[in-house]
Write a protein that holds these residues in place. Sequence first.
Motif, PDB file in Angstrom:
ATOM      1  N   SER A 143      27.683   7.203 -21.226  1.00 18.30           N
ATOM      2  CA  SER A 143      27.650   7.369 -19.759  1.00 18.30           C
ATOM      3  C   SER A 143      28.547   6.288 -19.171  1.00 18.30           C
ATOM      4  N   ARG A 151      25.285   2.156 -12.872  1.00 19.29           N
ATOM      5  CA  ARG A 151      25.228   3.636 -12.871  1.00 19.29           C
ATOM      6  C   ARG A 151      23.939   4.148 -13.507  1.00 19.29           C
ATOM      7  N   GLY A 190      29.076  11.809 -13.053  1.00 18.54           N
ATOM      8  CA  GLY A 190      28.029  12.750 -12.646  1.00 18.54           C
ATOM      9  C   GLY A 190      28.328  14.154 -13.153  1.00 18.54           C
ATOM     10  N   GLN A 196      19.789  15.808 -13.560  1.00 16.01           N
ATOM     11  CA  GLN A 196      19.780  15.429 -12.131  1.00 16.01           C
ATOM     12  C   GLN A 196      18.393  15.654 -11.525  1.00 16.01           C
ATOM     13  N   PRO A 215      28.861   9.535  -7.158  1.00 11.90           N
ATOM     14  CA  PRO A 215      29.801  10.146  -8.088  1.00 11.90           C
ATOM     15  C   PRO A 215      30.733  11.166  -7.462  1.00 11.90           C
ATOM     16  N   LEU A 218      30.329  16.782  -8.817  1.00  9.61           N
ATOM     17  CA  LEU A 218      29.847  16.714 -10.196  1.00  9.61           C
ATOM     18  C   LEU A 218      30.734  17.566 -11.109  1.00  9.61           C
ATOM     19  N   ASP A 247      34.902  10.945 -15.647  1.00  9.10           N
ATOM     20  CA  ASP A 247      34.077  10.819 -14.439  1.00  9.10           C
ATOM     21  C   ASP A 247      34.797  11.277 -13.179  1.00  9.10           C
ATOM     22  N   TRP A 250      35.528   8.650 -10.527  1.00  9.12           N
ATOM     23  CA  TRP A 250      34.443   7.931  -9.838  1.00  9.12           C
ATOM     24  C   TRP A 250      34.621   6.412  -9.925  1.00  9.12           C
TER      25      TRP A 250
END
Length: 253
Positions: A143, A151, A190, A196, A215, A218, A247, A250
Motif C-alpha cells: 500500500s 495512509r 485508493g 473501503q 486519494p 479511485l 496511486d 496521489w
Amino acid sequence: MKLQGKAAIVTGAGSGMGRAIAVLYAQEGAKVAVVDINQAAVDAVVAEIKQAGGEATGIVANMALKDDVERMVQTTASTYGSVDILVNNAGVMDNFTPVGDVTDELWERLMNINLNGPFWACRAAINIMKDQSDGGVIVNNASVGGLFGTRGGAAYVASKHALIGLTKNIASTYGREGGNIRANAIAPGGVNTNIQTTITAPHPLGMAAIGDAGPGKLAEPVEIARVALFLGSNDSSFVNGDVIKADGGWTAR
Ligand SMILES: NC(=O)c1ccc[n+]([C@@H]2O[C@H](COP(=O)([O-])OP(=O)(O)OC[C@H]3O[C@@H](n4cnc5c(N)ncnc54)[C@H](O)[C@@H]3O)[C@@H](O)[C@H]2O)c1
C-alpha cells in the motif's frame, strides 16, 4: 499468454484486487489457487474462471493461521506440481487508528493477516521455489501506507512497511544467486474495493494527519491487477526488490 502453465497462488482472491488478479492470471494461462477466508467468494471466483475456460482450484484459508497458510502452499504444490507465483494480496485496514488508541487485539489482527500470513506463505513457497529450475516469483500487495506514514493507522502502516522490508530482503537473498526467486511489492493508492466499506469509523486524529490529501479518483481493481501481471510475468525479469506505486498520482501531490 504471459503466464502459460504457471501455478499461481492468489490470497484474498474472493474480492477486489485479489479477484481481479486471479481472473487476469487465469486469462493469461496460469493455473490459479484462489484463496480466501470466505468460502462463497472462493466458489464464485473459481466458477467465474472456469466458465471463461481457465483453470482454478479453490482453497479456503485464514491468512492469520500458520497451519492454514502452510496447507495453502502444500495443496497448490500437490495439485499443480509446482508453485511458480505467490501473490500475497489478502489484507485488512484499521480505521486509521493512531498508536495511542490501538488495542492489542487490533494490532495482532493486522500483523497476523497483513504480515505474518505473507511471511508464512513466503517461507513455505520459497522452500519449494528454490528447488525449481525456473525459480519463482513473489508479488506482495502492500500500500502507499507501506511507504508513507499517514495512509492508514499505526498498525496498517507498520504492517505494510514491514511487508515491503520482507520483500526487499527476499529479493536480495534469493535473487539470481540464491535460487532465481524475484520478489516485488505493489503500493496501490485508493482502489474501488470492498475494503473501503470496512472504514466504518475512521479515527479523527488519523484522518487529521491525512488532512485534505485524499486519494481522489479511485482505481478499478483491474488497474492494479495489470501491475501484478507485469510483476508476476517475465516482462519484469530484471525487476527485483522493487515497489511499484500505483496511486494515480496521489502521493506525487
Ligand atoms: N482498496 C484500497 O484502497 C487498497 C489500497 C492499498 C492497498 N490495499 C491492499 O490491497 C489488498 C487487497 O485489498 P482489497 O482492497 O482488494 O480488499 P477487499 O476487502 O475487496 O478484498 C480482500 C479479500 O481478502 C479476504 N481476507 C480478509 N481477511 C482474510 C484472511 N484472514 N485470510 C484470507 N483472506 C482474507 C477477504 O475475504 C476479501 O475477499 C489488501 O492487502 C489491502 O491492504 C488496498
